[in-house]
Design a protein around this motif. Structure first.
Motif, short mmCIF file in Angstrom:
data_model
loop_
_atom_site.label_atom_id
_atom_site.label_comp_id
_atom_site.label_asym_id
_atom_site.label_seq_id
_atom_site.Cartn_x
_atom_site.Cartn_y
_atom_site.Cartn_z
N LEU A 43 -3.68 1.96 -11.54
CA LEU A 43 -3.26 0.58 -11.77
C LEU A 43 -4.04 -0.04 -12.92
CD1 LEU A 43 -1.27 -1.45 -10.40
CD2 LEU A 43 -3.29 -2.47 -9.33
N LEU A 57 2.13 4.08 -10.64
CA LEU A 57 2.18 2.62 -10.65
C LEU A 57 1.08 2.06 -11.56
CD1 LEU A 57 3.66 0.17 -9.34
CD2 LEU A 57 1.79 0.10 -7.67
N ALA A 99 2.04 2.04 -3.45
CA ALA A 99 0.98 2.64 -4.25
C ALA A 99 0.77 4.11 -3.90
CB ALA A 99 -0.32 1.86 -4.05
N SER A 100 0.83 4.45 -2.62
CA SER A 100 0.60 5.83 -2.21
C SER A 100 1.78 6.74 -2.57
CB SER A 100 0.35 5.89 -0.70
OG SER A 100 1.48 5.42 0.03
N GLU A 137 0.83 -1.20 0.00
CA GLU A 137 0.00 0.00 0.00
C GLU A 137 0.87 1.26 0.00
OE1 GLU A 137 -3.44 2.16 2.77
OE2 GLU A 137 -2.92 0.04 3.08
N CYS A 142 3.95 6.05 -5.14
CA CYS A 142 4.22 5.94 -6.59
C CYS A 142 2.91 6.09 -7.35
CB CYS A 142 4.89 4.61 -6.91
SG CYS A 142 6.43 4.31 -6.03
N PHE A 201 -4.49 -0.88 -0.58
CA PHE A 201 -3.64 -0.77 -1.77
C PHE A 201 -4.47 -0.46 -3.01
CE2 PHE A 201 -2.40 -3.20 -5.55
CZ PHE A 201 -1.29 -2.46 -5.93
N ALA A 260 -3.92 2.77 -5.42
CA ALA A 260 -3.38 2.58 -6.78
C ALA A 260 -4.41 3.00 -7.81
CB ALA A 260 -2.95 1.13 -6.97
#
Length: 433
Positions: free
Chosen positions: A101, A78, A72-73, A69, A75, A94, A98
């Motif tokens: 994603l 992602l 994701a926060s 997670e 980047c 997560f 994301a």
């Protein structure tokens, strides 16, 4: 701990030194600190521009959902992540973080899903009810997905373009229920448990299918879990955009192959060809046809094909582009194999498992030439305890491996491998192996 820090720091230095986004980080089968989970935490702390992260099917199995997670926060770009075992119910944060994603693979479901015929567990549905996939997700592969958890895919099923079910626990009916909700699917990977009925559903509902790969599974308890000419015919008629096809078929007819040729006009890349049959499934004439009509094939795998040396020699008159040839369970002699290797002008690699051995390998001398290395693995027998038959003798067939190499023959082969030495074979005082 130091190795984990180095992983994170190295990635950060790549960003600073090269002054561009670090687009892809793939961590393979390494032994660094497997039991600790700090490597992923350090990666999350020291990176902000990761777009692709893949440690799927690796030894890195002990990871914290919080670290995923955090990646994701930190980047926001992602786009693709493939992870090892981590319960999907722990990844809700997560998936919320994301936002961009597009691809997710791996994960797991901690409780065993219900098998075919059992009542779907309401507890499983409640446990994973809070899982919501990102809105842009279009490529998905969930490990150990069962029918009990399948409803969590329904909200995104219509958006999916790629679906990997190789490690799912779905039976034929589960495949049918899911695939009919995926009208935009273009790429599917699964096992032959999909069955003919699953392929018929695929042909009816997934008209945009371009790539299909069906591997052999061990789902023999599902009587529908086989693919035959019935499924192939439905697939050919229903999925007209098909470009790539790799299927483990239990039964096939000329009519189904003709149907594929008639309807699958986009199957145009025939650089790779594999045909694995039951013993006696292809005559010498058929093997000759394969050689005749394979002008662009570069890699070929043939299993239990042909009836005699004449079939192989006829085959070798074609295939002008063939570079890599693998043959299993063949009936050919060493003399025919050597002659075929010489006839196939582009051949760079030959592997044969099971053949008619001359005993001393002298018939292979015909294909000896500069930079062409030949290795042999003699046939051997060993005893195995069988519950019904007692001690039985298992015979492993002989192998031939031949390949071009400007660097010469390799020296790291095990004791079971015997390099072919023409000088030794021609010396009558040396006892052949």
């Amino acid at each position: 701990m130091r190795v984990s820090v180095l992983i994170g720091e190295t990635c950060r230095r790549l960003l600073l030194d090269r002054r561009r986004e670090f687009e892809n980080f793939v961590y393979g089968r390494e032994h660094y600190n497997r039991e600790r989970r700090e490597w992923l935490h350090q990666l999350a702390l020291n990176n902000t521009v990761l777009e692709h992260l893949n440690f799927y099917t690796t030894y890195l199995t002990r990871v914290r959902a919080g670290d995923i997670e955090l990646i994701a926060s930190r980047c926001p770009s992602l786009a693709s992540i493939k992870i090892s075992d981590c319960d999907i119910s722990d990844l809700t944060g997560f998936f919320r973080a994301a936002a961009l994603l597009e691809e997710f693979g791996g994960g797991s479901f901690s409780e065993s899903p219900g098998r075919a015929g059992e009542i779907v567990s309401n507890e499983q549905l409640e446990r994973y009810a809070s899982v919501a996939f990102p809105p842009r997700l279009s490529r998905l592969g969930l490990s150990f997905l069962g029918k009990a958890e399948m409803p969590i895919l329904y909200p995104v099923a219509s958006k999916l373009k790629k679906l990997d079910l190789l490690f799912a626990l779905l039976d034929t009916e589960g495949h049918c229920q899911l695939l009919q909700r995926c009208p935009n699917l273009e790429f599917l990977e699964t096992r032959n448990v999909i069955g003919d009925r699953g392929l018929e559903v695929l042909a009816q509902h997934c008209k945009r299918m371009k790539r299909l790969r069906i591997e052999r599974g061990e789902d023999m308890e599902d009587v529908e879990g086989v693919v035959s000419q019935r499924g192939l015919i439905a697939l050919a008629k229903g999925c007209l955009e098909l470009e790539y096809l790799a299927v483990y078929v239990s039964d096939i007819t000329n009519a189904s192959l003709e149907c594929l040729g008639t309807y699958s006009k986009n199957l145009c890349d025939f650089r790779r060809f594999a045909l694995y049959l039951r013993p006696g499934g292809l005559t010498d004439v058929g093997l000759g046809y394969i050689g005749q009509y394979s002008p662009k094939v570069r890699w070929m795998l043939l299993g239990f094909v042909g009836e005699s040396d004449e079939g192989l020699l006829e085959f070798s008159k074609g295939c002008p582009s063939l570079q890599k040839l693998e043959i299993r369970g063949c009936c050919f002699s060493e003399r025919a194999l050597a002659a075929a290797a010489l006839q196939l002008a582009s051949l760079r690699y030959l592997w044969v498992q099971g053949y008619r051995s001359s005993g001393d390998a002298r018939d292979l001398l015909t294909m000896v030439r500069p930079n062409w290395n030949i290795e042999l693995i003699p046939a051997k027998q060993h005893l195995v305890e069988d519950a019904d038959r007692g001690v039985v003798i298992i015979e492993e067939p002989a192998h031939i491996l031949a390949y071009y190499s400007l660097a010469g023959a390799r020296t790291d082969f095990p004791d079971s491998v015997k390099p072919l030495d023409p000088h030794t074979l021609l010396n009558p005082q040396v006892i052949p192996f």
